[in-house]
Design an enzyme around this catalytic site. Structure first.
Site, PDB file in Angstrom:
ATOM      1  N   HIS A 192       0.837  -1.210   0.000  1.00 43.91           N
ATOM      2  CA  HIS A 192       0.000   0.000   0.000  1.00 43.91           C
ATOM      3  C   HIS A 192       0.868   1.254   0.000  1.00 43.91           C
ATOM      4  O   HIS A 192       0.580   2.220  -0.702  1.00 43.91           O
ATOM      5  CB  HIS A 192      -0.938   0.013   1.212  1.00 43.91           C
ATOM      6  CG  HIS A 192      -2.152  -0.836   1.011  1.00 43.91           C
ATOM      7  ND1 HIS A 192      -3.123  -0.516   0.089  1.00 43.91           N
ATOM      8  CD2 HIS A 192      -2.551  -1.998   1.575  1.00 43.91           C
ATOM      9  CE1 HIS A 192      -4.066  -1.444   0.111  1.00 43.91           C
ATOM     10  NE2 HIS A 192      -3.735  -2.353   0.999  1.00 43.91           N
ATOM     11  N   ASP A 198       3.729   5.800  -5.383  1.00 44.98           N
ATOM     12  CA  ASP A 198       3.832   5.783  -6.843  1.00 44.98           C
ATOM     13  C   ASP A 198       3.161   7.069  -7.328  1.00 44.98           C
ATOM     14  O   ASP A 198       1.940   7.139  -7.506  1.00 44.98           O
ATOM     15  CB  ASP A 198       3.119   4.528  -7.367  1.00 44.98           C
ATOM     16  CG  ASP A 198       3.119   4.447  -8.880  1.00 44.98           C
ATOM     17  OD1 ASP A 198       3.392   5.457  -9.548  1.00 44.98           O
ATOM     18  OD2 ASP A 198       2.828   3.351  -9.389  1.00 44.98           O
ATOM     19  N   ARG A 227       0.834   7.397 -10.449  1.00 42.02           N
ATOM     20  CA  ARG A 227      -0.455   6.761 -10.171  1.00 42.02           C
ATOM     21  C   ARG A 227      -1.325   7.644  -9.282  1.00 42.02           C
ATOM     22  O   ARG A 227      -2.433   8.039  -9.665  1.00 42.02           O
ATOM     23  CB  ARG A 227      -0.215   5.416  -9.478  1.00 42.02           C
ATOM     24  CG  ARG A 227      -1.454   4.799  -8.837  1.00 42.02           C
ATOM     25  CD  ARG A 227      -1.027   3.704  -7.873  1.00 42.02           C
ATOM     26  NE  ARG A 227      -2.151   3.088  -7.184  1.00 42.02           N
ATOM     27  CZ  ARG A 227      -2.628   3.512  -6.020  1.00 42.02           C
ATOM     28  NH1 ARG A 227      -2.122   4.583  -5.429  1.00 42.02           N
ATOM     29  NH2 ARG A 227      -3.643   2.865  -5.462  1.00 42.02           N
ATOM     30  N   GLY A 243     -12.694  -1.068  -4.437  1.00 36.65           N
ATOM     31  CA  GLY A 243     -11.372  -1.490  -3.960  1.00 36.65           C
ATOM     32  C   GLY A 243     -10.682  -0.323  -3.286  1.00 36.65           C
ATOM     33  O   GLY A 243      -9.565   0.044  -3.633  1.00 36.65           O
ATOM     34  N   GLU A 254     -14.666  -2.128  -0.034  1.00 40.09           N
ATOM     35  CA  GLU A 254     -13.412  -2.856   0.156  1.00 40.09           C
ATOM     36  C   GLU A 254     -13.735  -4.281   0.612  1.00 40.09           C
ATOM     37  O   GLU A 254     -14.387  -4.471   1.624  1.00 40.09           O
ATOM     38  CB  GLU A 254     -12.538  -2.118   1.186  1.00 40.09           C
ATOM     39  CG  GLU A 254     -11.247  -2.811   1.559  1.00 40.09           C
ATOM     40  CD  GLU A 254     -10.342  -3.102   0.359  1.00 40.09           C
ATOM     41  OE1 GLU A 254     -10.151  -2.208  -0.492  1.00 40.09           O
ATOM     42  OE2 GLU A 254      -9.847  -4.245   0.255  1.00 40.09           O
ATOM     43  N   GLU A 281      -9.117   2.163  -8.798  1.00 40.19           N
ATOM     44  CA  GLU A 281      -7.771   1.861  -9.294  1.00 40.19           C
ATOM     45  C   GLU A 281      -7.714   0.345  -9.344  1.00 40.19           C
ATOM     46  O   GLU A 281      -7.401  -0.319  -8.368  1.00 40.19           O
ATOM     47  CB  GLU A 281      -6.713   2.449  -8.367  1.00 40.19           C
ATOM     48  CG  GLU A 281      -5.351   2.519  -9.019  1.00 40.19           C
ATOM     49  CD  GLU A 281      -4.578   1.211  -8.975  1.00 40.19           C
ATOM     50  OE1 GLU A 281      -4.884   0.292  -9.783  1.00 40.19           O
ATOM     51  OE2 GLU A 281      -3.672   1.120  -8.147  1.00 40.19           O
ATOM     52  N   GLU A 308      -4.520  -9.949 -13.156  1.00 41.11           N
ATOM     53  CA  GLU A 308      -4.970  -9.810 -11.767  1.00 41.11           C
ATOM     54  C   GLU A 308      -5.768  -8.521 -11.559  1.00 41.11           C
ATOM     55  O   GLU A 308      -5.794  -7.978 -10.462  1.00 41.11           O
ATOM     56  CB  GLU A 308      -3.777  -9.817 -10.814  1.00 41.11           C
ATOM     57  CG  GLU A 308      -3.316 -11.188 -10.422  1.00 41.11           C
ATOM     58  CD  GLU A 308      -4.247 -11.885  -9.438  1.00 41.11           C
ATOM     59  OE1 GLU A 308      -4.584 -11.292  -8.411  1.00 41.11           O
ATOM     60  OE2 GLU A 308      -4.645 -13.029  -9.710  1.00 41.11           O
ATOM     61  N   HIS A 330       4.849   1.634 -10.285  1.00 42.05           N
ATOM     62  CA  HIS A 330       5.043   0.311  -9.679  1.00 42.05           C
ATOM     63  C   HIS A 330       4.614  -0.807 -10.634  1.00 42.05           C
ATOM     64  O   HIS A 330       4.953  -1.963 -10.409  1.00 42.05           O
ATOM     65  CB  HIS A 330       4.315   0.209  -8.334  1.00 42.05           C
ATOM     66  CG  HIS A 330       2.848  -0.025  -8.440  1.00 42.05           C
ATOM     67  ND1 HIS A 330       1.953   0.978  -8.735  1.00 42.05           N
ATOM     68  CD2 HIS A 330       2.107  -1.152  -8.325  1.00 42.05           C
ATOM     69  CE1 HIS A 330       0.734   0.478  -8.771  1.00 42.05           C
ATOM     70  NE2 HIS A 330       0.794  -0.811  -8.522  1.00 42.05           N
TER      71      HIS A 330
END
Lengths: 351, 351
Positions: B18, B24, B27, B51, B73, B118, B127, B275
């Site tokens: 995280h 990052d 991002r 998420g 989440e 994201e 993934e 990342h």
């Protein structure tokens, strides 16, 4: 958010871990030296390599003149391992056995002369294969047999945390202007140790011995729980923020009539760093310490019920003025120094 | 040897992931800019953050004036997330909902005006949570609603591998004098992509578009399989050793009557690295390429049956002299140039 536990990249990642371990020079060269230095003893002997992985230790043993090496590997690495043995022309010496070393049966229930294994985990015991090595030793090792490594020790020292760690903790105070206190707390939870390289200036006292094992005779009962209660005088002024743990191993087998020192593998902060680095149990609260001030702690590592390869870590900071010191105690407080002097006098009188 | 998949360190490791994602900058700042630049549209709107993780995007939305943010989440992060919302005084705006976005029911089956997420994985799809985002969009987004990001593209380019990668491969040729050919082969298996930062000098042609998605309307059917057949002229001389994949995302929603460009997030090798880095499908055999020579390949990414978040990657190198080129084709070979010229003439004639 599950980019961390992706089985897709796992086999590849494991390959990288094998490379990391092989490239860990203090580790691999300690085994190479231990086996090569002890080559006369390996000559024509039968060896078991527990958790053979890439087969590097088995091949060192074959090079040292072993007559037979059983390379035992429980994971899917057993398949490439067989091919590696052939590629290096060791088909006649090395036999790959797929399974757990304690479950495997050798032909005619033969016994082995030497067990070689790189079973050590973080702070020696964490995720280690020691239980498995002990069970395999009791099943497969001949009475005169030797263990490589032969001895292992766990060490501890109070430390301050690195600036890098402080930055990782403080990061959660201001994330694009927001605060994330539960994530800061999680970084400081003492049951999740930090694995990092300790710099000499972080260490606040002499190293202290937590436990010592003679691997030829240690029993699983002895590794179920390991504890230490210790008071020690600080050798530096600093912030007591955690307890660092590390281990070392001796390759010092008892061969025929004497102990033969072949090699030592140390993961101490005073030695070149290894992939094990050091393990730091981080304290939720920092304490300022002056040089010569007495620091006390109680540490317990206990195998968890469900998984013997996991240890629960309990660390408690003790108040040297209030909590009872062990007898004798190495700290410089008046009472402990007095008891120590009296005991030494008594011992002198007895002699 | 199981030091890689140790759940003991997992929650802590996730925390580090995280931190890595928050740090990052391309991002996190793309989302910050997209939301802040579009703040007038967020004012008094209802938003769903799919998420939500640490809640950073939900808090950007709250800052931008959203009336209500549902921070969805599915993982254990939901608990610290609730505390983070309170710590930043967003209790009246942000509601944390634990579960999968497509399973959750909003009060009175309310619809949301904006979905922020994201969800992107390596090379966009690996993934990724895109299936889940599409299902949640179809369930929760109002007809006039917008997606942030709004568009996504996958790009590819033939590349040579870095010296660092070659070293990692060649390492297995000589490990303390032993060779480990199956492990060398495993490094070159084309279904296990390498995640690494590509340097400009490794790139052998202009980037080519693999796929493009309008996230407001894309259907799960369209992401089940993505393929590309491509011939292109090399812009440099070098070794064709792999195909690099990356993605970019636009925050360019259709607001009322027009497309509004708020921000772009690119993971291209020509942009500051993220990342996600780039994903390289490594070829088992290297081909020397001259500048202006035509390179061809066929690429297919297909969702695996068992797990929609995993893609099987198939990459085949095509022979420009033998394999059929698509029509029209961008390559400089005589036949393709001729067809292209004819088609352009015909189109001119039609106009």
């Amino acid at each position: 958010m599950s980019r961390t536990d992706d089985p897709y990249f796992k086999s590849y990642f494991n390959l990288e871990v094998h490379r990391l371990m092989l490239q860990d020079k203090p580790r691999t060269e300690a085994y190479q030296q231990a086996i090569v230095k002890n080559a006369p003893f390996f000559k024509d002997k039968t060896v078991m390599d527990i958790g053979a992985g890439t087969g590097i230790l088995s091949m060192f043993c074959a090079q040292a003149g072993a007559q037979k090496v059983y390379a035992v590997e429980a994971s899917a690495m057993a398949t490439p391992l067989r091919e590696i043995v052939v590629a290096n022309q060791f088909m006649n010496t090395i036999t790959v056995l797929e399974g757990k070393a304690e479950d495997i049966d050798l032909p005619n229930h033969a016994k082995v002369d030497i067990i070689v294994s790189e079973w050590m985990g973080f702070y020696l015991l964490h995720e280690s294969m020691l239980d498995s090595v002990i069970a395999a030793r009791d099943k497969h090792l001949a009475p005169h047999g030797i263990m490589m490594p032969s001895h292992a020790r766990i060490w501890s020292a109070p430390v301050s945390m690195s600036d890098y760690f402080r930055e990782k903790v403080d990061f959660w105070d201001n994330v694009y202007g927001f605060k994330m206190p539960p994530l800061k707390r999680l970084m400081l939870r003492s049951d999740k140790p930090e694995v990092d390289v300790i710099q000499p200036e972080q260490i606040l006292s002499e190293p202290t011995l937590v436990a010592e094992f003679d691997l030829r005779w240690v029993e699983t009962e002895e590794i179920k729980s390991v504890s230490q209660k210790r008071f020690i005088s600080a050798t530096a002024t600093g912030s007591f923020q955690g307890l660092a743990l590390w281990f070392d191993c001796d390759f010092r087998p008892f061969v025929e009539t004497e102990w033969v020192t072949c090699a030592t593998l140390s993961t101490s902060p005073s030695c070149p760093s290894t992939h094990w680095k050091q393990t730091i149990i981080v304290l939720p609260v920092s304490t300022d310490i002056e040089q010569d001030e007495v620091i006390g702690w109680s540490l317990t590592l206990t195998q968890t019920e469900g998984n013997a390869r996991h240890y629960a870590i309990q660390l408690e900071v003790l108040d040297p003025a209030v909590d009872e010191h062990p007898t004798p105690c190495g700290c410089q407080m008046a009472k402990c120094a007095l008891i120590k002097a009296l005991m030494e006098k008594e011992e002198e009188a007895l002699n």
